[in-house]
Design an enzyme around this catalytic site. Structure first.
Site, PDB file in Angstrom:
ATOM      1  N   ASP A  67       0.823  -1.209   0.000  1.00 10.79           N
ATOM      2  CA  ASP A  67       0.000   0.000   0.000  1.00 10.79           C
ATOM      3  C   ASP A  67       0.858   1.260   0.000  1.00 10.79           C
ATOM      4  OD1 ASP A  67      -2.803   1.199   0.568  1.00 10.79           O
ATOM      5  OD2 ASP A  67      -1.528   2.099   2.115  1.00 10.79           O
TER       6      ASP A  67
ATOM      7  N   GLU B 163       0.911  -0.767  -5.028  1.00  7.97           N
ATOM      8  CA  GLU B 163      -0.051   0.313  -5.254  1.00  7.97           C
ATOM      9  C   GLU B 163       0.748   1.587  -5.489  1.00  7.97           C
ATOM     10  OE1 GLU B 163      -3.745   2.602  -3.067  1.00  7.97           O
ATOM     11  OE2 GLU B 163      -1.844   2.341  -2.029  1.00  7.97           O
TER      12      GLU B 163
END
Length: 537
Positions: free
Chosen positions: A211, A275
């Protein structure tokens, strides 16, 4: 079938992920097993047969780690434990075992750019300037006038620096002030983070989604960001007024990724996907996945915030990932836990049923991995959450100008006639969608023509097709509404044709004579009705 897939999980260490279909689960909203209104790990385990029945290769779990929940799990207070609201480590182990029994691999989020301010690391770091973890976070002295060290702005609005009286310094937080940034220029931080990854790999996870990866390193010189040019679009966050050159995207990030890849490769058959957000993420996505020593894939935002799904968008997105030596492998999603439901963004309500079918066919025909967000297989729409029910900190801070992420995070509808649509026996943490009962799993299971059952057929088609799994892509037509591309692998060539508009399109005669493998919404090789599509060989 599931037994065969489970045996493959034990022995297959090849690139199982190339061309895979991954199902994202947002644990708070998937299924609640204990009636407290919040989804949990036991609820996921109890409903994994639904996921396996789709034919997907893996599930990706959004954070379930110990957290004060200021950002609903993306503010982690213990990277190696389960938050009590979701259950226990034993519940996680049971989930892994059941998933593997069903032939599903399990990916989990790893949030490396920051922690919660309640993490023991941060509590020690802020206690003094000379403790063992003093340099584990990003600390800096104020300017002479007491103001923050740089002009950097937080994603959630306001300065990206918060004053801490105990240290007499500011600390950096690219997100909430309760999410201090870890200092990944420090090798000890990298080592500690890799230790947490090893903890989960040892428990049997099959890979990681990383993330906010491009926020994991900052400019040590603490230079100010330059202003962003005014594009004419309304800017609701102070973050949008800058070019984010110095608070993210540092050139040393790929070297840390090589350490992650070396660890995951040592376990065999593991998958890593980055990401990478921002207005121009292509260079970073390529850098993070280039060659064989970095991450396996990057998670593209190309479709997640697009106002329209157009042929040009598909063409341009595909062009970013040419099939060249050393080039990484893309992962595509039309929806996720942060982006509004695609059916509510891309099409008027009257066309949503037809559009949902063509959208699913298109996603599963693209070159790369396909990521489905929970409920996408049901055709769920965005829910309008009133201010009194808002949970999303970004939406609350910027209300009513920032669209709430809560509207895509509403509970999954399992049973049309049950309280809370079968998600919980209590009061759900977010309201259920007022139009979601008709889209519930039990209703669609009983309808052979439902989007749910079509999704199963399309995933099976993808898995049976070398061209769709890993073949090349060549876009032949990207007009106002007509999209035509070819997928090719040794021994197989498929033509993929879509009408992304509300008017019928007559197709040229040279396309006829092929065998249609799959068609939706009445598509033929002569005529495409509105929002229709087909695959032919």
């Amino acid at each position: 079938m599931n037994e065969q897939r489970a045996r493959q999980l034990d022995t297959d260490t090849c690139e199982w992920w190339r061309g895979s279909v991954i199902y994202q689960i947002y644990p708070r909203s998937f299924a609640d097993s204990n009636g407290d209104g919040v989804g949990d790990l036991a609820g996921i385990t109890a409903h994994l047969e639904h996921v396996a029945s789709l034919g997907v290769d893996a599930v990706w779990l959004s954070p379930f780690f110990t957290s004060p929940m200021r950002d609903f799990g993306y503010d982690i207070a213990d990277f190696c434990d389960v938050d009590p609201v979701f259950g226990t480590l034993a519940d996680f182990d049971a989930l892994i075992a059941r998933a593997h029994q069903l032939g599903l691999r399990v990916l989990i989020d790893q949030v490396y750019s920051h922690s919660s301010d309640q993490h023991l690391w941060f509590k020690e770091s802020r206690s003094s300037r000379d403790n063992p973890k003093a340099d584990w976070y990003v600390w800096a002295d104020p300017k002479a006038d007491g103001s923050p060290p740089t002009n950097w702005q937080s994603v959630f609005g306001g300065p990206a620096w918060t004053w801490d009286a105990r240290r007499g310094q500011y600390y950096l937080h690219n997100f909430l002030r309760e999410q201090p940034d870890l200092n990944f220029h420090n090798p000890e931080v990298q080592d500690a983070t890799l230790a947490t990854a090893k903890f989960w790999l040892d428990r049997g996870v099959d890979g990681f989604r990383l993330d906010a990866l491009n926020f994991s390193m900052h400019d040590p010189e603490l230079r100010d960001n330059p202003p962003a040019p005014d594009t004419g679009k309304r800017r609701t966050r102070s973050f949008d007024f800058q070019q984010h050159i110095y608070n993210q995207s540092h050139a040393d990030i790929p070297r840390f990724l090589e350490r992650i890849r070396a660890l995951t490769d040592s376990y065999g058959g593991r998958f890593t996907v980055a990401e990478v957000g921002g207005p121009t993420p292509e260079a970073e996505m390529h850098a993070f996945t280039r060659g064989e020593a970095r991450l396996n894939s990057a998670y593209s935002f190309a479709f997640l915030y697009a106002d329209r799904l157009t042929p040009a968008l598909v063409r341009d997105s595909a062009a970013v990932w040419p099939a060249e030596p050393g080039m990484g492998w893309p992962s595509w999603a039309f929806e996720n836990h942060d982006a509004p439901r695609a059916l509510s963004r891309w099409v008027e309500a009257a066309h949503r049923g037809a559009f949902a079918r063509t959208k699913m066919l298109l996603l599963l025909a693209l070159r790369g991995n396909a990521i489905l967000f929970q409920g996408e297989e049901l055709g769920l729409t965005q829910v309008d959450i009133g201010f009194a029910d808002l949970q999303d900190p970004e939406a609350i801070a910027n209300w009513p100008l920032t669209l709430s992420r809560d509207g895509v995070r509403t509970p999954l509808p399992w049973q049309a006639d049950a309280p809370a649509l079968g998600f919980t026996s209590g009061k759900p943490w977010l309201p259920v969608g007022p139009d979601h009962a008709a889209l519930a799993v039990d209703r669609q299971e009983a309808d052979p023509q439902s989007l749910l059952n079509l999704t199963r057929r399309l995933i099976a088609l993808r898995h049976s097709s070398p061209a769709l799994m890993s073949g090349s892509i060549t876009v032949h037509e990207a007009g106002e509404a007509l999209l035509i591309f070819e997928r090719r692998a040794p021994g197989q060539t498929l033509l993929c044709v879509f009408n992304l508009g509300a008017d019928s399109i007559a197709l040229p005669e040279h396309l006829r004579g092929r065998r249609i493998v799959q068609a939706v919404n009445g598509a033929t090789l002569a005529q495409l009705p509105p929002f229709a599509g087909l695959i032919a060989e």
